[in-house]
Design an enzyme around this catalytic site. Structure first.
Site, PDB file in Angstrom:
ATOM      1  N   GLU A 183      -1.471  -9.059   3.620  1.00 34.68           N
ATOM      2  CA  GLU A 183      -1.342  -9.665   4.951  1.00 34.68           C
ATOM      3  C   GLU A 183      -2.676 -10.198   5.480  1.00 34.68           C
ATOM      4  O   GLU A 183      -2.713 -11.009   6.413  1.00 34.68           O
ATOM      5  CB  GLU A 183      -0.726  -8.674   5.946  1.00 34.68           C
ATOM      6  N   HIS A 187      -3.588  -5.037   0.554  1.00 35.90           N
ATOM      7  CA  HIS A 187      -3.019  -5.510   1.817  1.00 35.90           C
ATOM      8  C   HIS A 187      -3.033  -7.038   1.854  1.00 35.90           C
ATOM      9  O   HIS A 187      -3.951  -7.654   2.418  1.00 35.90           O
ATOM     10  CB  HIS A 187      -3.793  -4.926   3.002  1.00 35.90           C
ATOM     11  N   CYS A 204       0.836  -1.203   0.000  1.00 36.14           N
ATOM     12  CA  CYS A 204       0.000   0.000   0.000  1.00 36.14           C
ATOM     13  C   CYS A 204       0.874   1.259   0.000  1.00 36.14           C
ATOM     14  O   CYS A 204       1.525   1.566  -0.990  1.00 36.14           O
ATOM     15  CB  CYS A 204      -0.980  -0.030   1.166  1.00 36.14           C
TER      16      CYS A 204
END
Length: 246
Positions: A223, A221, A119
């Site tokens: 993650e 994102h 990001c």
């Protein structure tokens, strides 16, 4: 004896002290990171370690690492770093964090260390590669998707389309991925990097640096692990870090 786990440095966000009486986390400046950044690195075979904001210590930190993750956050890269003459009213910066992350990326690149920008980390990577940013997506893309998605961040907001033949395409094994989205800025051009994914509205979603072992930035994102491609991205980073450390 088990094999040594690649040591992956993860940049932190920073928050100001909470005013007295407001019930905030601390009356002193504090660092922050979401747990899932660290968890997915550990799940993919890496050993995550948090990195503070001290540009003078960047080279010493990187000397101990095998890979680097530059995380996102609710702030923007200072426009003067990419030569923008004006600053959009929506822009909010954290100069100390940006200075520290820039020093970490530059030290990592001097060692050809694997780097993943996420990001805002991707946007900083683009700027350090000589690129520029769109300061506010709605002002540039009249039919933009909801890049600050209204639904939870652990759900997909839209799809991204990955260019065939790129390192990213080979890594995730797909030409299209569902991703989450939490940004109001975007990469305008990638400088020495190559744009390797876009959204359907043409907003840049990923970049990579040709000829570098592993240097990829993604606008979403990963993650959160929304798709198999998200995990493959971290596995690719950690595998590259492992190979570099052999």
């Amino acid at each position: 004896m088990s094999a040594r786990l690649p040591l992956i440095g993860v940049t932190l966000d920073s928050e100001p002290p909470a005013p007295q009486g407001t019930g905030g986390y601390s009356r002193f400046p504090w660092y922050a990171i979401r747990q899932n950044y660290m968890d997915i690195i550990a799940a993919c075979g890496g050993l995550p370690v948090a990195l503070g904001h001290d540009p003078a210590m960047a080279a010493a930190m990187v000397a101990r690492l095998d890979g680097l993750v530059v995380t996102g956050g609710a702030f923007d890269v200072p426009p003067d770093l990419y030569g923008a003459p004006d600053v959009h009213i929506s822009v909010q910066t954290k100069p100390r964090r940006t200075m520290a992350e820039a020093a970490l990326v530059e030290a990592a690149m001097a060692k050809s260390m694997p780097i993943l920008g996420i990001c805002g980390g991707m946007q900083l990577l683009a700027v350090l590669l000589g690129g520029t940013l769109v300061q506010h997506i709605p002002d540039t893309y009249c039919a933009a998707l909801a890049h600050e998605q209204p639904n939870p961040r652990d759900e997909a907001g839209h799809d991204v389309y990955i260019m065939a033949g790129t390192q990213l395409a080979r890594l995730v094994g797909a030409g299209r991925l569902p991703v989450n989205s939490s940004h109001h800025q975007a990469v305008r051009d990638a400088g020495r990097g190559v744009i390797c994914a876009r959204a359907s509205d043409e907003v840049v979603e990923a970049l990579e640096l040709p000829g570098y072992p592993f240097c990829i930035g993604v606008q979403w994102h990963p993650e959160f692990g929304i798709s198999a491609g998200d995990r493959l991205l971290f596995e690719g980073l950690i595998d590259a870090a492992r190979q570099a450390g052999i």
